[in-house]
Design an enzyme around this catalytic site. Structure first.
Site, mmCIF file in Angstrom:
data_model
loop_
_atom_site.group_PDB
_atom_site.id
_atom_site.type_symbol
_atom_site.label_atom_id
_atom_site.label_comp_id
_atom_site.label_asym_id
_atom_site.label_seq_id
_atom_site.Cartn_x
_atom_site.Cartn_y
_atom_site.Cartn_z
ATOM 1 N N ASP A 72 -4.242 -10.168 -8.532
ATOM 2 C CA ASP A 72 -4.525 -9.158 -9.575
ATOM 3 C C ASP A 72 -3.366 -8.345 -10.157
ATOM 4 O OD1 ASP A 72 -4.399 -7.842 -7.111
ATOM 5 O OD2 ASP A 72 -6.408 -7.014 -7.180
ATOM 6 N N GLU B 47 0.825 -1.211 0.000
ATOM 7 C CA GLU B 47 0.000 0.000 0.000
ATOM 8 C C GLU B 47 0.859 1.261 0.000
ATOM 9 O OE1 GLU B 47 -3.105 0.023 -0.563
ATOM 10 O OE2 GLU B 47 -3.898 -1.907 0.076
ATOM 11 N N GLU C 184 -12.246 -0.485 -10.382
ATOM 12 C CA GLU C 184 -11.836 -1.437 -11.431
ATOM 13 C C GLU C 184 -12.747 -1.473 -12.652
ATOM 14 O OE1 GLU C 184 -11.975 -2.153 -8.162
ATOM 15 O OE2 GLU C 184 -9.818 -2.198 -7.746
ATOM 16 N N ARG D 287 0.364 3.635 -3.272
ATOM 17 C CA ARG D 287 -0.312 4.924 -3.048
ATOM 18 C C ARG D 287 0.694 6.057 -2.859
ATOM 19 N NH1 ARG D 287 -6.052 3.561 -0.110
ATOM 20 N NH2 ARG D 287 -5.883 1.311 -0.300
HETATM 21 C C1 DMJ Z 1 -6.486 0.087 -5.083
HETATM 22 O O1 DMJ Z 1 -5.732 0.441 -3.979
HETATM 23 C C2 DMJ Z 1 -5.634 -0.537 -6.152
HETATM 24 O O2 DMJ Z 1 -6.307 -0.475 -7.372
HETATM 25 C C3 DMJ Z 1 -5.248 -1.956 -5.864
HETATM 26 O O3 DMJ Z 1 -4.551 -2.555 -6.931
HETATM 27 C C4 DMJ Z 1 -6.477 -2.770 -5.575
HETATM 28 N N1 DMJ Z 1 -7.381 -2.165 -4.644
HETATM 29 C C5 DMJ Z 1 -7.638 -0.760 -4.631
HETATM 30 C C6 DMJ Z 1 -8.910 -0.298 -5.263
HETATM 31 O O4 DMJ Z 1 -9.973 -1.149 -5.266
#
Ligand code: DMJ
Length: 450
Positions: free
Chosen positions: A212, A79, A346, A83
């Site tokens: 993912d 994270e 998404e 971010r």
């Molecule tokens: C985001 O922080 C990013 O897209 C991450 O890859 C997956 N989850 C969240 C949003 O849903």
């Protein structure tokens, strides 16, 4: 929408990580190890590209004056990377302001001790003060998560390039080496890997949560290297082939979806998170032979259509956290615990890619449906809030304006409705938090080869 989300965050929660829009206060949480201002950092580039100049200056000033990196707490390596480092790097590349670069590099240094494991696969949690790291308590047998250690590559290459210090690139190239060496069951990548032995801990495979963005970063590593990193392209192609073979299914009602795999047994479920894959597959399809391109564009369009159905079949026209294709259900949540929507990006992310790559107007129509639904069901007096049940039009709000709503959901909606040359896909790749990083049209080798 962006101005409303920002203004309320600024008024009630500036310096906290997220805004609580119902109670009009801030939320700090425990994901960022004492770092603050997640919404500021996540919002910087969106404010900038939307030309909200005053608001961008407010955010920049907070970074200059109040963003403190000397913190002591348990942070998610993943994270913080996607971010904070992603947000700072993008702000630097868009504006050229040194403060963003310097903060990104300083923070990058603080993440390095997480890689001190027998294999070099980092652990998921790190104390940014002491450098101690460990695995998530919930991850089986001290394992590291594929989507976490597999989602560092883009940012870390930029850290090496900007600092001239190869250490960041070395760390992520080593992760790739370990992944290349380990045997893949049926060509698939399970979600849990031991940082001690370098072998899989559990055979759960998912293109949604836990897996993912690992796949996303393979194709984007290749694109970001100006198509020079052929190893990443091959890993992506091989992984997608295995996914097509083992996980892609069609429901009785004709909807294409990507199932999850548990030791060979399929779970006929798609998470909202997995809906990014329509966009990813379309982006990757662009760069293949005719047959492959057509097949992948069709697959991308079908998955995006399924994700749209998960929205269209709800009363709010927003999609649930997960939807299933079993026991007679089609693209709907069957469990109470999966009915919520937390402002995730998404589905609109895939609309944006499919729009840019096909110009089929339906993607803009679908995006506009989302805008209307957000305004109707998620806008509250002081910001936007997630909702607990997408199947009722008297929603109960979760009182949280997630930072990725400003970083991703609103940015992708904006890009869906503006000209293709705003953050052109020819020149930028988006990290998994939608922070744009420049494609390296010059020589990337120095950073890639330790
Ligand atoms: C985001 O922080 C990013 O897209 C991450 O890859 C997956 N989850 C969240 C949003 O849903």
């Amino acid at each position: 929408m962006m101005k409303f989300a920002w203004d309320n965050y600024k008024q009630y929660a500036l310096g906290k990580n997220e805004l609580r829009p119902l109670t009009k206060n801030g939320h700090i949480g425990n994901m960022f190890g004492g770092l603050r201002g997640a919404t500021v950092i996540d919002a910087l580039d969106t404010l900038y590209i939307m030309e909200l100049e005053e608001e961008f200056q407010e955010a920049k000033q907070w970074v200059e004056k109040s963003f403190d990196l000397n913190v002591n707490g348990e942070a998610s390596l993943f994270e913080v990377n996607i971010r904070y480092i992603g947000g700072l790097l993008a702000a630097y590349y868009l504006t050229g302001e040194e403060v963003f670069k310097n903060k990104a590099l300083e923070l990058g240094e603080k993440l390095l001790p997480a890689f001190n494991t027998p294999t070099g696969i980092p652990r998921g949690v790190i104390n940014l003060g002491s450098g101690m790291s460990w695995s998530w308590g919930w991850a089986s047998a001290g394992s590291s998560i594929l989507a976490e250690f597999g989602t560092l590559h883009l940012e870390f290459l930029h850290l090496s390039q900007l600092s001239g210090n190869p250490v960041f690139a070395e760390k992520v190239m080593n992760i790739r080496r370990v992944l290349n060496r380990v045997e893949k069951p049926q060509g698939l990548y399970p979600n849990f890997l031991s940082p001690v032995t370098g072998s899989w801990v559990q055979h759960h495979v998912s293109i949604g949560g836990l897996g993912d963005s690992f796949y996303e970063y393979l194709i984007k590593s290749w694109l970001m290297s100006d198509k020079k990193d052929s190893e990443a392209k091959k890993m992506y192609d091989d992984a997608l082939e295995a996914i097509e073979k083992h996980l892609v299914k069609k429901s009785a009602g004709g909807l294409t979806y990507i199932a999850e795999w548990r030791g060979g047994i399929l779970d006929h479920k798609m998470g909202h998170l997995a809906c990014f894959s329509g966009g990813m597959i379309a982006l990757g399809a662009e760069h293949g032979g005719d047959e492959r391109r057509q097949r992948h564009m069709e697959l991308a369009a079908e998955i995006t259509n399924t994700c749209h159905e998960s929205y269209a079949r709800s009363d709010t026209k927003l999609g649930p956290e997960a939807f299933r294709f079993d026991a007679g259900s089609e693209a709907m949540a069957t469990r109470l615990s999966e009915r919520y929507y937390i402002l995730r990006p998404e589905v609109v992310e895939s609309y944006m890619y499919l729009w840019r790559l096909t110009h089929d107007p339906k993607y803009r129509h679908w995006g506009w449906e989302v805008v209307k639904a957000l305004e109707k069901h998620c806008r509250v007096e002081a910001g936007f809030s997630g909702i607990r049940d997408v199947y009722t039009t008297t929603p109960s709000h979760d009182n949280m304006q997630q930072s990725f709503f400003l970083a991703e959901t609103l940015k992708y909606l904006y890009l869906l409705f503006c000209e293709d040359d705003v953050l052109s896909l020819e020149d930028w790749v988006f990290n998994t938090e939608a922070h744009p990083l420049p494609i390296n049209h010059t020589d990337f080798k120095a950073a890639v080869q330790p």
